[in-house]
Design a protein around this motif. Structure first.
Motif, PDB file in Angstrom:
ATOM      1  N   MET A   1      43.425  33.771  14.262  1.00 23.67           N
ATOM      2  CA  MET A   1      44.321  33.768  15.080  1.00 23.67           C
ATOM      3  C   MET A   1      43.191  34.918  16.098  1.00 23.67           C
ATOM      4  SD  MET A   1      47.724  36.300  13.549  1.00 23.67           S
ATOM      5  CE  MET A   1      48.534  36.633  15.570  1.00 23.67           C
ATOM      6  N   PHE A   2      42.969  34.302  17.426  1.00 21.90           N
ATOM      7  CA  PHE A   2      42.146  33.867  18.609  1.00 21.90           C
ATOM      8  C   PHE A   2      42.776  33.598  19.719  1.00 21.90           C
ATOM      9  CE2 PHE A   2      41.026  30.023  17.082  1.00 21.90           C
ATOM     10  CZ  PHE A   2      40.900  29.374  18.357  1.00 21.90           C
ATOM     11  N   VAL A   3      42.562  34.048  20.631  1.00 23.05           N
ATOM     12  CA  VAL A   3      42.644  33.601  21.703  1.00 23.05           C
ATOM     13  C   VAL A   3      41.247  32.924  22.485  1.00 23.05           C
ATOM     14  CG1 VAL A   3      44.667  34.318  21.972  1.00 23.05           C
ATOM     15  CG2 VAL A   3      43.824  35.679  22.922  1.00 23.05           C
ATOM     16  N   THR A   4      41.694  32.254  23.886  1.00 22.34           N
ATOM     17  CA  THR A   4      40.678  32.254  24.534  1.00 22.34           C
ATOM     18  C   THR A   4      40.593  32.758  26.094  1.00 22.34           C
ATOM     19  OG1 THR A   4      40.123  29.731  23.446  1.00 22.34           O
ATOM     20  CG2 THR A   4      39.158  30.372  25.904  1.00 22.34           C
ATOM     21  N   VAL A   5      39.954  33.416  26.863  1.00 21.62           N
ATOM     22  CA  VAL A   5      39.897  34.517  28.160  1.00 21.62           C
ATOM     23  C   VAL A   5      39.010  33.696  28.902  1.00 21.62           C
ATOM     24  CG1 VAL A   5      40.664  36.993  28.649  1.00 21.62           C
ATOM     25  CG2 VAL A   5      40.919  36.782  26.745  1.00 21.62           C
ATOM     26  N   ARG A   6      39.312  33.664  30.163  1.00 19.31           N
ATOM     27  CA  ARG A   6      38.749  32.507  31.273  1.00 19.31           C
ATOM     28  C   ARG A   6      38.349  33.302  32.111  1.00 19.31           C
ATOM     29  NH1 ARG A   6      39.379  27.290  33.032  1.00 19.31           N
ATOM     30  NH2 ARG A   6      38.056  27.140  33.393  1.00 19.31           N
ATOM     31  N   TYR A   7      37.458  34.347  32.613  1.00 19.75           N
ATOM     32  CA  TYR A   7      36.760  35.122  33.995  1.00 19.75           C
ATOM     33  C   TYR A   7      35.946  34.155  34.511  1.00 19.75           C
ATOM     34  CZ  TYR A   7      33.679  36.757  30.153  1.00 19.75           C
ATOM     35  OH  TYR A   7      32.736  36.714  29.482  1.00 19.75           O
ATOM     36  N   GLY A   8      35.068  35.317  35.310  1.00 17.86           N
ATOM     37  CA  GLY A   8      33.955  35.190  35.846  1.00 17.86           C
ATOM     38  C   GLY A   8      33.805  33.710  36.123  1.00 17.86           C
ATOM     39  N   ALA A   9      32.340  32.596  36.260  1.00 16.42           N
ATOM     40  CA  ALA A   9      31.604  31.980  36.897  1.00 16.42           C
ATOM     41  C   ALA A   9      31.972  30.897  36.074  1.00 16.42           C
ATOM     42  CB  ALA A   9      30.896  31.830  37.861  1.00 16.42           C
ATOM     43  N   ASN A  10      33.505  30.971  35.650  1.00 18.12           N
ATOM     44  CA  ASN A  10      33.978  29.818  34.106  1.00 18.12           C
ATOM     45  C   ASN A  10      33.480  30.373  33.279  1.00 18.12           C
ATOM     46  OD1 ASN A  10      35.490  27.389  33.896  1.00 18.12           O
ATOM     47  ND2 ASN A  10      33.642  25.855  34.184  1.00 18.12           N
ATOM     48  N   CYS A  11      33.663  31.253  32.613  1.00 15.95           N
ATOM     49  CA  CYS A  11      33.094  31.977  31.656  1.00 15.95           C
ATOM     50  C   CYS A  11      34.040  32.048  30.328  1.00 15.95           C
ATOM     51  CB  CYS A  11      32.131  33.057  31.604  1.00 15.95           C
ATOM     52  SG  CYS A  11      30.990  33.252  32.872  1.00 15.95           S
ATOM     53  N   GLN A  12      34.107  32.095  29.618  1.00 18.39           N
ATOM     54  CA  GLN A  12      35.044  32.211  28.151  1.00 18.39           C
ATOM     55  C   GLN A  12      34.329  33.194  27.010  1.00 18.39           C
ATOM     56  OE1 GLN A  12      37.719  28.469  27.876  1.00 18.39           O
ATOM     57  NE2 GLN A  12      35.511  27.046  27.700  1.00 18.39           N
ATOM     58  N   SER A  82      49.281  52.232  45.100  1.00 13.54           N
ATOM     59  CA  SER A  82      49.982  53.770  45.430  1.00 13.54           C
ATOM     60  C   SER A  82      50.481  53.842  43.871  1.00 13.54           C
ATOM     61  CB  SER A  82      50.970  53.604  46.839  1.00 13.54           C
ATOM     62  OG  SER A  82      51.813  52.256  46.433  1.00 13.54           O
ATOM     63  N   SER A  83      51.670  54.889  44.264  1.00 14.26           N
ATOM     64  CA  SER A  83      52.478  55.422  42.697  1.00 14.26           C
ATOM     65  C   SER A  83      53.301  53.764  42.471  1.00 14.26           C
ATOM     66  CB  SER A  83      52.900  56.147  43.025  1.00 14.26           C
ATOM     67  OG  SER A  83      53.720  56.369  43.937  1.00 14.26           O
ATOM     68  N   GLU A  84      53.351  53.196  43.137  1.00 18.16           N
ATOM     69  CA  GLU A  84      54.747  51.699  42.679  1.00 18.16           C
ATOM     70  C   GLU A  84      53.899  50.904  43.179  1.00 18.16           C
ATOM     71  OE1 GLU A  84      58.510  52.344  43.910  1.00 18.16           O
ATOM     72  OE2 GLU A  84      58.087  54.647  43.020  1.00 18.16           O
ATOM     73  N   ALA A  85      53.278  50.493  43.906  1.00 18.82           N
ATOM     74  CA  ALA A  85      52.766  49.617  44.571  1.00 18.82           C
ATOM     75  C   ALA A  85      51.714  49.122  43.709  1.00 18.82           C
ATOM     76  CB  ALA A  85      52.278  49.744  46.256  1.00 18.82           C
ATOM     77  N   THR A  86      51.701  47.389  43.041  1.00 16.46           N
ATOM     78  CA  THR A  86      50.598  47.353  42.278  1.00 16.46           C
ATOM     79  C   THR A  86      50.057  45.781  42.999  1.00 16.46           C
ATOM     80  OG1 THR A  86      51.842  47.654  40.686  1.00 16.46           O
ATOM     81  CG2 THR A  86      49.763  45.837  40.343  1.00 16.46           C
ATOM     82  N   CYS A  87      48.588  45.508  42.951  1.00 12.35           N
ATOM     83  CA  CYS A  87      48.425  44.543  43.663  1.00 12.35           C
ATOM     84  C   CYS A  87      47.158  43.508  42.520  1.00 12.35           C
ATOM     85  CB  CYS A  87      46.936  45.001  44.211  1.00 12.35           C
ATOM     86  SG  CYS A  87      46.610  43.182  45.220  1.00 12.35           S
ATOM     87  N   TYR A  88      47.162  42.412  42.017  1.00 17.33           N
ATOM     88  CA  TYR A  88      47.282  41.157  41.109  1.00 17.33           C
ATOM     89  C   TYR A  88      45.859  40.913  41.066  1.00 17.33           C
ATOM     90  CZ  TYR A  88      50.814  43.188  38.549  1.00 17.33           C
ATOM     91  OH  TYR A  88      52.331  43.599  37.718  1.00 17.33           O
ATOM     92  N   GLU A  89      44.346  40.426  41.032  1.00 20.31           N
ATOM     93  CA  GLU A  89      43.167  40.327  41.731  1.00 20.31           C
ATOM     94  C   GLU A  89      43.056  39.134  40.623  1.00 20.31           C
ATOM     95  OE1 GLU A  89      40.357  43.064  42.352  1.00 20.31           O
ATOM     96  OE2 GLU A  89      41.629  43.270  44.879  1.00 20.31           O
ATOM     97  N   SER A  90      42.698  38.020  40.447  1.00 19.08           N
ATOM     98  CA  SER A  90      41.694  37.043  39.491  1.00 19.08           C
ATOM     99  C   SER A  90      40.732  37.704  39.136  1.00 19.08           C
ATOM    100  CB  SER A  90      42.110  35.934  39.688  1.00 19.08           C
ATOM    101  OG  SER A  90      41.059  34.529  39.029  1.00 19.08           O
ATOM    102  N   LEU A  91      39.997  37.509  37.730  1.00 15.32           N
ATOM    103  CA  LEU A  91      38.977  37.463  37.877  1.00 15.32           C
ATOM    104  C   LEU A  91      38.022  36.916  37.298  1.00 15.32           C
ATOM    105  CD1 LEU A  91      38.472  41.441  35.895  1.00 15.32           C
ATOM    106  CD2 LEU A  91      37.806  40.801  37.983  1.00 15.32           C
ATOM    107  N   LEU A  92      38.793  35.186  37.585  1.00 18.17           N
ATOM    108  CA  LEU A  92      37.857  34.161  37.419  1.00 18.17           C
ATOM    109  C   LEU A  92      37.866  33.308  39.066  1.00 18.17           C
ATOM    110  CD1 LEU A  92      37.582  31.517  35.568  1.00 18.17           C
ATOM    111  CD2 LEU A  92      39.360  31.068  35.895  1.00 18.17           C
ATOM    112  N   GLU A  93      36.962  33.202  38.926  1.00 16.94           N
ATOM    113  CA  GLU A  93      36.219  33.301  40.146  1.00 16.94           C
ATOM    114  C   GLU A  93      36.570  31.749  40.131  1.00 16.94           C
ATOM    115  OE1 GLU A  93      32.221  32.533  40.532  1.00 16.94           O
ATOM    116  OE2 GLU A  93      31.933  34.648  39.990  1.00 16.94           O
ATOM    117  N   ASN A  94      37.112  31.551  41.607  1.00 15.52           N
ATOM    118  CA  ASN A  94      37.712  30.045  42.272  1.00 15.52           C
ATOM    119  C   ASN A  94      39.104  30.022  41.261  1.00 15.52           C
ATOM    120  OD1 ASN A  94      35.890  29.128  44.750  1.00 15.52           O
ATOM    121  ND2 ASN A  94      34.731  28.692  42.780  1.00 15.52           N
ATOM    122  N   LEU A  95      39.523  30.820  41.410  1.00 11.31           N
ATOM    123  CA  LEU A  95      40.995  30.419  40.338  1.00 11.31           C
ATOM    124  C   LEU A  95      41.900  29.344  40.727  1.00 11.31           C
ATOM    125  CD1 LEU A  95      43.243  31.132  38.008  1.00 11.31           C
ATOM    126  CD2 LEU A  95      44.161  32.894  40.212  1.00 11.31           C
TER     127      LEU A  95
END
Length: 155
Positions: A1-12, A82-95
């Protein structure tokens, strides 16, 4: 059982799901060179947030409980502004280049948490709009038409 995680400059990275959530996230942080104090999570290719960052006991929960085998996920950073506000940033470049719809979805996720937080704090309130309708005029019925015709016409 595995998954592929994408991140960085098109890394997997292929990762085994038969591990604890804590181990999985620590491994991914090392691979993508995040700081240990960073909070990370995964987004699937349909734009669904996996919420690994909200697992109550990541040291005892298995990743297989939250992720589907053989799926591809995008690594994201969770920034709590803040205690309640959340922001999400992609760690995959050029999403947006790889997943145009996901770039928009990630912005909406961030905006939705901020809007939800505003509602909770009561800064956004629904304003009742006054009714501006005019009263309905009575329509003549066939009975009233007949009576008015009888009154107006001599026999």
């Amino acid at each position: 059982m595995f998954v592929t995680v994408r991140y960085g400059a098109n890394c997997q990275e292929m990762v085994n799901l038969q591990c604890r959530v804590l181990i999985l996230t620590a491994h991914l942080k090392r691979k993508c060179q995040c700081r240990p104090e960073d909070c990370i999570d995964l987004l699937d290719e349909t734009g669904t947030l996996m919420n690994l960052s909200k697992v109550e006991n990541p040291a005892s929960e298995f990743a297989s409980k939250y992720l589907r085998e053989r799926e591809r996920y995008i690594l994201i950073r969770v920034v709590r502004e803040s205690s309640e506000a959340t922001c999400y940033e992609s760690l995959l470049e050029n999403l947006g280049k790889h997943y145009p719809d996901l770039a928009d979805q990630l912005q909406k996720l961030s905006a939705n948490t901020q809007m939800r937080d505003h509602w909770r704090r009561g800064s956004l309130q629904r304003r009742a709009q006054p009714l501006t309708s005019t009263p309905a005029r009575p329509r003549p019925t066939s009975q009233s038409k007949k009576s008015s015709e009888l009154k107006g016409t001599p026999r």
